[in-house]
Design a protein around this motif. Structure first.
Motif, PDB file in Angstrom:
ATOM      1  N   THR A 274       0.836  -1.195   0.000  1.00 53.98           N
ATOM      2  CA  THR A 274       0.000   0.000   0.000  1.00 53.98           C
ATOM      3  C   THR A 274       0.876   1.252   0.000  1.00 53.98           C
ATOM      4  O   THR A 274       2.079   1.197   0.237  1.00 53.98           O
ATOM      5  N   GLN A 291      -5.454   7.407  -6.712  1.00 54.93           N
ATOM      6  CA  GLN A 291      -6.568   7.248  -5.778  1.00 54.93           C
ATOM      7  C   GLN A 291      -6.517   8.328  -4.709  1.00 54.93           C
ATOM      8  O   GLN A 291      -7.523   8.925  -4.361  1.00 54.93           O
ATOM      9  N   SER A 301      -8.349  -3.119  -3.525  1.00 57.43           N
ATOM     10  CA  SER A 301      -8.383  -3.960  -4.722  1.00 57.43           C
ATOM     11  C   SER A 301      -8.170  -5.437  -4.458  1.00 57.43           C
ATOM     12  O   SER A 301      -8.348  -6.257  -5.367  1.00 57.43           O
ATOM     13  N   ARG A 310      -5.414  -1.834  -0.772  1.00 58.05           N
ATOM     14  CA  ARG A 310      -5.138  -1.424  -2.147  1.00 58.05           C
ATOM     15  C   ARG A 310      -3.674  -1.737  -2.427  1.00 58.05           C
ATOM     16  O   ARG A 310      -2.779  -0.930  -2.151  1.00 58.05           O
ATOM     17  N   THR A 326     -12.333   1.855  -9.023  1.00 57.45           N
ATOM     18  CA  THR A 326     -12.177   0.417  -9.243  1.00 57.45           C
ATOM     19  C   THR A 326     -13.232  -0.045 -10.240  1.00 57.45           C
ATOM     20  O   THR A 326     -14.330   0.505 -10.299  1.00 57.45           O
ATOM     21  N   ILE A 337      -8.289  -1.689 -11.509  1.00 58.15           N
ATOM     22  CA  ILE A 337      -8.427  -0.288 -11.120  1.00 58.15           C
ATOM     23  C   ILE A 337      -8.143   0.594 -12.325  1.00 58.15           C
ATOM     24  O   ILE A 337      -7.400   0.214 -13.239  1.00 58.15           O
TER      25      ILE A 337
END
Length: 344
Positions: A274, A291, A301, A310, A326, A337
């Motif tokens: 992440t 994001q 995700s 994610r 997403t 994504i």
């Protein structure tokens, strides 16, 4: 003048009276309870510990089972302690715990509250380049269906990771009508509506190819697009968070991006980490997450069945993200994504 009352108004007034009476009774019980400040000390300590972990997570050592990286991977989930402590404080009738829980609540909102505001720029949401990345899963039972969903995304550029030799021809056949240009390097591939050039593998110190780089020539200029699939990590009781190979690959990827000559750079891939994970700092220190800059929500995700983190990323340097989201689930264990970016 005669005032008329309906059955509904009488009922509503009665209900309000009863509710007010209950609240006054509850407040009275708490006010007259001599143990209201003594109870819940353990809950207050727990609230303090959660707060300290969120504030000082960067100081947790990685020398013991990569504890720091493990904590940072799931740091957003520390927010679940807030409602838990709050409910337990109510059950225990502890004013001390109720006050203490405000601290982790404020810290969590400060760290992650911004994720839940919509940062899409409506004025520029059309963007100039739409990109998608997806770890398609080597064991995907329906690569053709997955390829169809990538085509349906409407993206200009699609990056796929965890490609197998058997599945590659399926993806190529299903996507060639939409994407005139493509290249597969090892287990990663790039499909594009725009011409590709300067395509080559990127050495991320694995001994086989799991990263690549290509120049995408758009109507608004050239963009260096990197596709990467960093090594997986594991959580083991005897070894902790085993991520050493991932960390070395992340450093190598960061060095390659730092040496890039083109000013506009997009990184697509499964980084198995992440944005909070310090081990990815070689990459995250020089690039922005779409994001975080232009998304709405946490954008988790993985795993696709119940996303917890994610670990698939779209990151940029020298371009401006305008939106990030997403895509619907495929037969992979990751969610695809997508992002739109404005070129400069």
């Amino acid at each position: 003048m005669t005032q008329e009352y309906t059955a509904e108004s009488v009922t509503a007034d009665g209900e309000q009276h009863r509710t007010g009476s209950r609240v006054r009774t509850l407040i009275g019980r708490w006010r007259d309870d001599p143990g209201i400040w003594r109870r819940g000390i353990v809950l207050a300590i727990l609230a303090a510990l959660v707060s300290l972990l969120m504030i000082f997570h960067a100081q947790l050592p990685n020398t013991i089972g990569n504890l720091g990286s493990l904590t940072e991977t799931f740091l957003p989930w520390f927010g679940l302690f807030v409602p838990l402590i709050f409910l337990l404080a109510l059950v225990r009738r502890s004013a001390t715990a109720l006050i203490a829980v405000l601290l982790p609540a404020v810290i969590w909102v400060n760290l992650f509250g911004g994720l839940f505001t919509d940062k899409t720029d409506p004025a520029r949401d059309a963007g100039e380049l739409t990109v998608v990345t997806h770890n398609v899963n080597a064991d995907n039972p329906d690569p053709q269906g997955t390829a169809g969903k990538m085509v349906a995304s409407g993206a200009d550029v699609v990056a796929l990771e965890e490609l197998t030799a058997k599945a590659v021809p399926v993806y190529e056949a299903a996507m060639k009508g939409t994407y005139k240009y493509h290249s597969v390097q090892g287990t990663v591939g790039l499909w594009s509506k725009y011409p590709l050039s300067g395509t080559k593998p990127v050495d991320i110190k694995l001994g086989w190819v799991r990263a690549m780089r290509s120049t995408v020539t758009t109507a608004h200029g050239e963009v260096a697009v990197y596709v990467a699939h960093l090594p997986s990590v594991r959580v083991k009781l005897h070894a902790g968070f085993t991520a050493n190979q991932r960390d070395k690959s992340a450093d190598a990827l960061g060095e390659a991006i730092a040496a890039e000559q083109l000013p506009q750079v997009v990184l697509l891939g499964d980084l198995n980490g992440t944005m909070n994970d310090r081990a990815l700092e070689g990459v995250t220190a020089q690039m922005r997450s779409t994001q975080g800059a232009a998304g709405h929500g946490n954008g988790f995700s993985w795993p696709a069945s119940f996303p917890l983190a994610r670990i698939d990323q779209i990151m940029v340097k020298g371009v401006e993200p305008t939106s990030s989201w997403t895509l619907p689930r495929t037969d992979s264990d990751h969610l695809p994504i997508a992002a739109r970016v404005e070129l400069r």
